[in-house]
Design a protein around this motif. Structure first.
Motif, short mmCIF file in Angstrom:
data_model
loop_
_atom_site.label_atom_id
_atom_site.label_comp_id
_atom_site.label_asym_id
_atom_site.label_seq_id
_atom_site.Cartn_x
_atom_site.Cartn_y
_atom_site.Cartn_z
N GLU D 88 -37.11 8.82 25.12
CA GLU D 88 -36.57 7.18 26.59
C GLU D 88 -35.36 7.77 27.46
N LYS D 89 -35.15 9.15 27.00
CA LYS D 89 -33.50 9.73 27.49
C LYS D 89 -32.45 8.89 27.71
N ARG D 90 -32.30 7.75 26.32
CA ARG D 90 -31.59 6.99 26.52
C ARG D 90 -30.42 6.84 25.11
N ILE D 91 -29.65 6.10 24.99
CA ILE D 91 -29.19 6.15 23.17
C ILE D 91 -28.66 5.12 22.69
N ARG D 92 -28.43 5.60 21.15
CA ARG D 92 -28.55 4.39 20.48
C ARG D 92 -27.28 3.98 20.16
N ILE D 93 -26.11 3.67 20.12
CA ILE D 93 -25.07 3.84 19.23
C ILE D 93 -24.45 2.92 17.92
N TYR D 94 -24.84 3.20 16.84
CA TYR D 94 -24.46 2.41 15.58
C TYR D 94 -23.10 2.36 15.29
N VAL D 95 -22.65 1.08 15.81
CA VAL D 95 -21.94 0.90 15.43
C VAL D 95 -20.20 0.83 14.21
N SER D 96 -21.41 0.58 13.45
CA SER D 96 -20.87 0.78 11.81
C SER D 96 -20.30 1.79 11.87
N GLN D 97 -20.72 3.36 11.83
CA GLN D 97 -20.43 4.29 12.25
C GLN D 97 -19.17 5.03 13.01
N CYS D 98 -19.27 4.56 14.40
CA CYS D 98 -18.12 4.89 15.09
C CYS D 98 -16.96 4.60 14.30
N ILE D 99 -15.96 6.08 14.93
CA ILE D 99 -15.09 5.90 14.25
C ILE D 99 -13.65 5.99 16.17
N PHE D 100 -14.22 4.90 17.26
CA PHE D 100 -13.54 4.70 17.97
C PHE D 100 -12.64 5.81 18.41
N CYS D 101 -12.76 6.94 18.30
CA CYS D 101 -11.80 8.01 19.39
C CYS D 101 -12.63 8.24 20.42
N SER D 102 -12.83 7.43 20.93
CA SER D 102 -13.72 7.26 22.54
C SER D 102 -13.49 8.58 23.17
N GLN D 103 -14.46 9.88 22.33
CA GLN D 103 -14.27 10.84 23.06
C GLN D 103 -15.91 11.08 24.10
N CYS D 104 -17.18 10.30 24.06
CA CYS D 104 -18.61 10.21 24.29
C CYS D 104 -17.93 9.34 25.50
N THR D 105 -16.67 8.54 25.59
CA THR D 105 -16.52 7.88 27.04
C THR D 105 -16.48 8.78 27.61
N ASP D 106 -15.61 10.04 27.42
CA ASP D 106 -14.67 10.81 28.11
C ASP D 106 -15.51 12.14 29.02
N ILE D 107 -16.30 11.86 28.20
CA ILE D 107 -17.04 13.33 28.41
C ILE D 107 -18.74 13.00 28.70
N CYS D 108 -18.97 11.22 28.83
CA CYS D 108 -19.96 11.10 29.68
C CYS D 108 -20.09 10.88 31.60
N PRO D 109 -21.11 12.35 31.48
CA PRO D 109 -20.79 12.77 33.13
C PRO D 109 -21.32 11.37 34.24
N LYS D 110 -22.34 10.21 32.94
CA LYS D 110 -22.99 9.50 34.64
C LYS D 110 -21.29 8.01 34.46
N GLY D 111 -20.82 8.22 33.02
CA GLY D 111 -19.49 6.86 32.94
C GLY D 111 -20.43 5.82 32.52
N SER D 112 -21.09 5.62 31.35
CA SER D 112 -22.17 4.78 31.18
C SER D 112 -21.33 4.20 30.17
N LEU D 113 -20.75 5.24 28.96
CA LEU D 113 -19.96 4.63 28.00
C LEU D 113 -19.06 4.33 27.93
N ALA D 114 -18.08 2.94 28.03
CA ALA D 114 -17.23 2.36 27.94
C ALA D 114 -16.36 1.92 26.37
N MET D 115 -14.87 1.84 26.29
CA MET D 115 -14.27 1.00 24.84
C MET D 115 -13.94 -0.28 25.77
N SER D 116 -13.99 -0.91 25.00
CA SER D 116 -14.37 -2.57 25.23
C SER D 116 -13.05 -2.98 24.46
N ASP D 117 -12.49 -4.37 24.29
CA ASP D 117 -11.76 -5.09 23.33
C ASP D 117 -11.67 -5.40 22.47
#
Lengths: 221, 411, 335, 134
Positions: D88-117
């Protein structure tokens, strides 16, 4: 305990080269400068013969009683390398050097003399190297395991990269445990969005072809 | 009175651990006791060894940086900094000067919160819970500042190979200044409450003594070593980050107390004074902070490619709140390191427990164990020992057993 | 009064005192927790928290360890609670006179005070855990340690009353009816203040509170004596602790603060009993704050050898000074 | 008194307000779910949590519209929290495993990822719907 005379890094290397001759296989000095002032800090690396290790530590003690940071180790294929990371001249402002003594132990004979008789604190790190790399520290005052649990299998050494390393069956990927295998289809993207629509549609078709998952079953009690 | 020493001395064994209220983290102690006195002490660490190095050797350095954040829950920046410095040496990356300063400031804020956390834990071990609440309350100020600067309170995620991920913005400086002022004002009060208290003196003076010789030979580091008079502070001795530019001297107890006894009390003195030293270091950094970039390679994808070209080995060091951390990294042209050894500060300090504990009383165990500020690590598993057999229970099994028991009780 | 009426009165009084002891004890445990929390800048649990705790513990499973001697292990908590309630029967509450009592009951109370502690010791030894064993040994040491200053304080008061020509000085009823402060002169008052201080320092040890809680020492012995106790047995110890809090406070009130409101202000008898009762609770509150809450939040736990030297050397000495002052006072008063 | 310097401090504190933040309620409600339901109905009030600073790293958000499924995010994720759906050329994120480093949002070339509050993420089921971002 202040050292009588402070040697330069080159002089330290020279002391070892003079004393042990061929026992020193290779030596290099690395320098690193950081901050605005670019004040240098020095690391001395000495590759030494296995039998030179104990006298070399003794020599280091003669220069300045070294602080043993840690012993690290690497499986480099046919041998296991141990790096003894010392620091000398601590307590001198901006004057401390790291001295790393590296010994290579062939896998046919993974034995090295203990240095715990010279530096009692070394036994901690030596115990770890025994269990993690399968080396034998000859004369170690306390040969028990350190970090690995009692029921950990014999003959398995986590840091080795050969057949004695961690086997596949021993690893449990906790992150994968209980992940829902088939999530229901994700809401469709409005078609007027952009050019990836076609790809998305293909994907959509594949997803909807699957049976929607009974997600409730996956839930924990 | 019997003349037979065998009759008078009936040693018995007291196990403390793997989990026990005296221990904030799992470690297994076995004590040979004579009445209240400890004859022999032994310990087994690794009750919950997580194999972080093994994990790291299967990940690329960008991932490892965040793994290092989690080696210790309190040293959120120390391990990342040491690891990043090792990587930068291997890859010969020049870190921007401003990044060195940002790293130093965060590291010192971390020291403030870590030492205050320790002071609270130490007070709790002495049964002085009021001090625990007081120090943890004032610690919040440092935590809030760290959260403001890095985004999160505990796992900062600020370090990247080649610099830092966030720069300070101008609106953050008043908040930093406010925090520094807060701790400057607090200094005399904290020193008074901890050092003039009669009950703390009764419990900590001449308790858990570590001689200079033992401190040296057992390779201790950080405040534990300095409290025994061992002049050793990576920030002073071995210039790195911004520390080479600053005027700092190691804190030794005889400067404040007039003598060095190497006891628990001296360790309290050293840590409390280091809180103030950190405030001073941050002030110096703010004064000298150069302008400019904060990261050598902002494009992460490029950085990932560079890892594949990296060859060599290097050491990264940092003076964490508990003492020297040392990372040895070896890259062999693969994405992940061939070898990675983490030496956390407590790794060096654990051995000093034995000379400190032997000859002391049961009552002193908690404070002595805590006095080196041990930082082990925790994961969730339970070891069951019944009639000599050992077994490990996973979370799933425990969950199942709990459900069964609840059903049995409510039936 | 017929025999049956006497028995009924005694039984009724006992039940009433038991209920009062438990309810008021739990309430004051809550008060103590609230005081401590406020001084530590916390909100703390609600006042009813000890009731919730006790109710919850009552519902929990009772676990008897493999190494324990079950009948002693299960018997000790009952003995502790029962003996704590028994002491309460000898203590005056406001203007309500004790259910039991008679000549020399003060000495009896001193001995009864050791029984809940001994029950804990027995229970600790019977649980077969090294922590509990160490805790039990410590409890015995502490028991012996604080006995000396406590005895000095009590005897000094009774002796001074007897010197003042009051009959039956070792009866709590007598002591409560004749406030000792009214008997002594200024020198004696200083002595009494010292003795009051001693009683305030004995109370935390009697109730195993910080800084004298070496026998339970959470961070050292993980609960010490009580480490193996759970569920109902633990709840009984908890209730015994609550009753002991009232006992110690009531003892301090009877010895040092025995005044009643009704003796100052004229009131109808029924109102007087109620007013005295409320006044009594207020005095208990004072004792709880100063000798339990404030002490336990303001210092670190002592080592067992320090506890012994504090009680035997420092408080013992202080006790003798207080006693000497009271004696000098008696001589000055010319009796 | 120099020997017990804590006592004056304690007596002062007795008359000050406690430092505790009473979030979500001053005392533990007898039933938390009932309490939350009441809050939902507007019958009870929740004490507000301490506000988060700007650029706080909370629960991740994902906007799939620009995503090309390049899998760079999965490559830098230290925790295996990101699953790449190749077809599907998509991703799925399991928040229970996320460590909130925000590294993926930094590297995403399309800016599709962001950290909320968002940070109130606790759940009994680590794969609950609100803990899977896709």
């Amino acid at each position: 305990m202040k050292p009588a005379k402070l040697l330069t890094p080159e002089e330290v290397v020279a002391v070892f080269a003079k004393k042990f001759g061929k026992g020193i296989l290779e030596s290099r000095i690395t320098e690193r400068c950081e901050g605005v002032g670019k004040r240098p800090s020095y690391d001395i690396w000495l590759d030494i013969d296995r039998d030179t290790l104990h006298p070399a530590v003794r020599e280091l003690i003669a220069i300045h009683f070294p602080h043993l940071g840690v012993i690290s180790g690497t499986d480099i294929g046919d041998a296991v390398e141990l790096n003894y990371h010392f620091s000398i001249y601590y307590g001198t402002k901006h004057g401390e050097y790291m001295v790393t003594l590296t010994v290579a132990l062939p896998k046919s004979d993974l034995r090295v003399a203990t240095i715990a008789d010279l530096i009692p604190g070394a036994v901690f790190s030596e115990r770890e190297k025994q269990e993690m790399l399968g080396v034998e520290v000859v004369g170690i005052p306390d040969g028990r395991r350190l970090f690995l649990p009692e029921e950990f299998p014999e003959g398995v050494y986590p840091w080795r990269k050969d057949e004695t390393g961690i086997r596949d069956g021993m690893v449990k990927d906790l992150w994968a445990v209980g992940r829902p295998a088939n999530r229901p289809a994700r809401p469709a993207i409005p078609p007027e969005e952009e050019g990836v629509v076609q790809a998305a549609e293909v994907a959509e078709a594949k997803v909807t072809a699957r049976e929607p998952a009974p997600a409730e079953e996956e839930r924990h009690e | 009175m019997s003349d037979d020493p065998q009759k008078k001395m009936t040693p018995y064994t007291v196990p403390i651990g793997p989990t026990h209220p005296a221990l904030k983290e799992p470690v297994m102690f076995t004590f040979q006791m004579n009445g209240e006195q400890i004859l022999k002490a032994d310990f087994a660490p690794g009750q919950t060894h997580r194999g972080i190095e093994w994990m790291g050797m299967r990940r690329n350095p960008v991932q490892i940086v965040h793994l290092t954040d989690r080696i210790c829950g309190i040293c959120g920046v120390s391990h990342s900094l040491a690891f990043a410095r090792a990587m930068e040496q291997i890859m010969e990356i020049e870190v921007p000067e401003r990044a060195d300063y940002v790293r130093t400031i965060i590291a010192e804020f971390e020291r403030i919160q870590s030492h205050l956390l320790w002071a609270g834990v130490a007070a709790h071990e002495l049964g002085f819970d009021t001090l625990l609440h007081l120090t943890w309350r004032v610690r919040e100020q440092a935590m809030d500042t760290i959260e403001l600067l890095t985004g999160n309170r505990v796992n900062y995620g600020i370090i990247q190979v080649g610099g830092v991920r966030r720069d300070f913005t101008p609106d953050q400086f008043p908040a930093i200044e406010e925090t520094l002022q807060y701790y400057s004002d607090l200094k005399s009060k904290l020193l008074k409450i901890f050092l003039e208290d009669k009950t703390i003196q009764m419990r900590c003076r001449d308790c858990g003594v570590l001689s200079y010789d033992d401190a040296l030979k057992l390779c201790t580091v950080g405040p534990t070593a300095r409290a025994s008079g061992l002049n050793m502070d990576v920030r002073v001795d071995y210039p790195f980050a911004a520390y080479g530019d600053l005027a700092i001297e190691p804190i030794l107890p005889d400067a404040y107390m007039g003598e060095t006894r190497g006891d628990v009390f001296d360790r309290i003195v050293v840590r409390l004074l280091e809180v103030d030293q950190s405030v001073d270091i941050i002030r110096q950094c703010l004064d000298r902070m150069p302008a400019g970039e904060v990261i050598a390679e902002p494009k992460l994808a490029k950085l990932l490619n560079q890892f594949k070209k990296a060859h060599g080995e290097a050491l990264g060091r940092h003076e964490a709140p508990r003492g020297e951390v040392l990372h040895y990294v070896r890259m062999d042209g693969k994405e992940h390191p061939t070898s990675w050894k983490v030496k956390a500060s407590s790794y060096s300090n654990l051995m000093s427990w034995i000379p400190m504990l032997e000859g002391e009383q049961i009552a002193d165990i908690p404070i002595i164990v805590a006095s080196i500020d041990p930082c082990l690590s925790c994961t969730d598993r339970v070891a069951v020992v019944r009639s000599g057999e050992r077994g490990i229970m996973t979370k799933e099994e425990l969950h199942r057993l709990s459900v069964e028991k609840t059903r049995r009780l409510s039936a | 009064m017929t025999l049956i009426e006497t028995i009924l009165a005694a039984v009724g009084g006992t039940v009433a005192m038991a209920v009062f002891g438990i309810v008021a004890g739990l309430f004051f445990l809550g008060v103590d927790r609230k005081f401590a929390a406020l001084m530590q800048a916390r909100i703390g649990p609600p006042l009813r928290q000890p009731f919730i705790d006790a109710a919850k513990l009552m519902r929990k499973e009772n676990i008897v360890p493999e190494n324990a001697i079950p009948w002693i292990f299960n018997g000790a908590p009952i003995l502790a609670l029962a003996s704590a309630i028994t002491i309460l029967l000898y203590l005056p509450v406001g203007s309500i006179m004790p259910v039991l009592g008679g000549a020399g009951d003060l000495i009896l109370v001193m001995y009864l005070l050791t029984i809940p502690a001994l029950a804990m010791v027995v229970g600790g030894f019977a649980s077969g855990s090294p922590y509990a064993t160490v805790g039990a040994q410590r409890e015995m040491v502490i028991l012996i340690a604080y006995e000396l200053p406590l005895a000095i304080a009590i005897i000094a008061i009774a002796w001074r009353l007897s010197m003042a020509g009051i009959a039956d000085p070792f009866s709590l009823t007598t002591i409560a009816a004749n406030p000792v402060w009214g008997v002594v002169g200024p020198v004696g008052a200083v002595g009494l203040l010292i003795l009051l201080g001693i009683l305030a320092w004995v109370t935390p040890a009697e109730l195993s509170r910080i800084p004298f809680d070496a026998q339970e020492a959470e961070t050292e012995l993980a609960g010490g004596l009580l480490v193996e106790y759970s569920g109902k047995n633990f709840a009984l110890f908890y209730l015994a602790q609550a009753v002991k809090t009232i006992v110690m406070a009531a003892l301090a009130v009877a010895l040092f603060l025995p005044w009643n409101l009704s003796s100052f202000v004229a009131m109808a008898p029924a109102v007087a009993v109620a007013a005295d009762f409320v006044f009594f609770l207020a005095k208990v509150l004072l004792v709880v704050f100063f000798s339990i809450s404030l002490i336990r939040v303001s210092m670190a736990r002592f080592r067992i050898n320090q506890i012994v030297s504090i009680y035997w050397v420092w408080l013992g000495l202080a006790g003798f000074v207080g006693l000497a002052l009271v004696m000098i006072d008696a001589i000055l008063a010319g009796v | 008194m120099a020997t017990l310097p804590m006592i004056p401090e304690l007596l002062r504190q007795l008359f000050r307000t406690p430092a505790t933040n009473a979030f979500p309620a001053k005392y533990l409600p007898s039933s938390v779910t009932e309490f939350l339901a009441k809050v939902g109905r507007g019958e009870a009030a929740i004490h507000p949590p301490v506000p988060v600073p700007k650029d706080f790293r909370g629960k991740i958000t994902y906007d799939p519209t620009g995503c090309t499924g390049c899998s760079l995010c999965a490559k830098v994720c230290p925790a295996h929290a990101i699953e790449v759906l190749k077809d599907e050329k998509r991703i799925r994120i399991y928040v229970s495993q996320c460590i909130f480093c925000s590294q993926c949002t930094d590297i995403c070339p399309k800016g599709s990822l962001a950290m909320s509050d968002a940070f109130l993420l606790a759940d009994e089921n680590r794969y609950a719907d609100h803990l899977i971002v896709e």
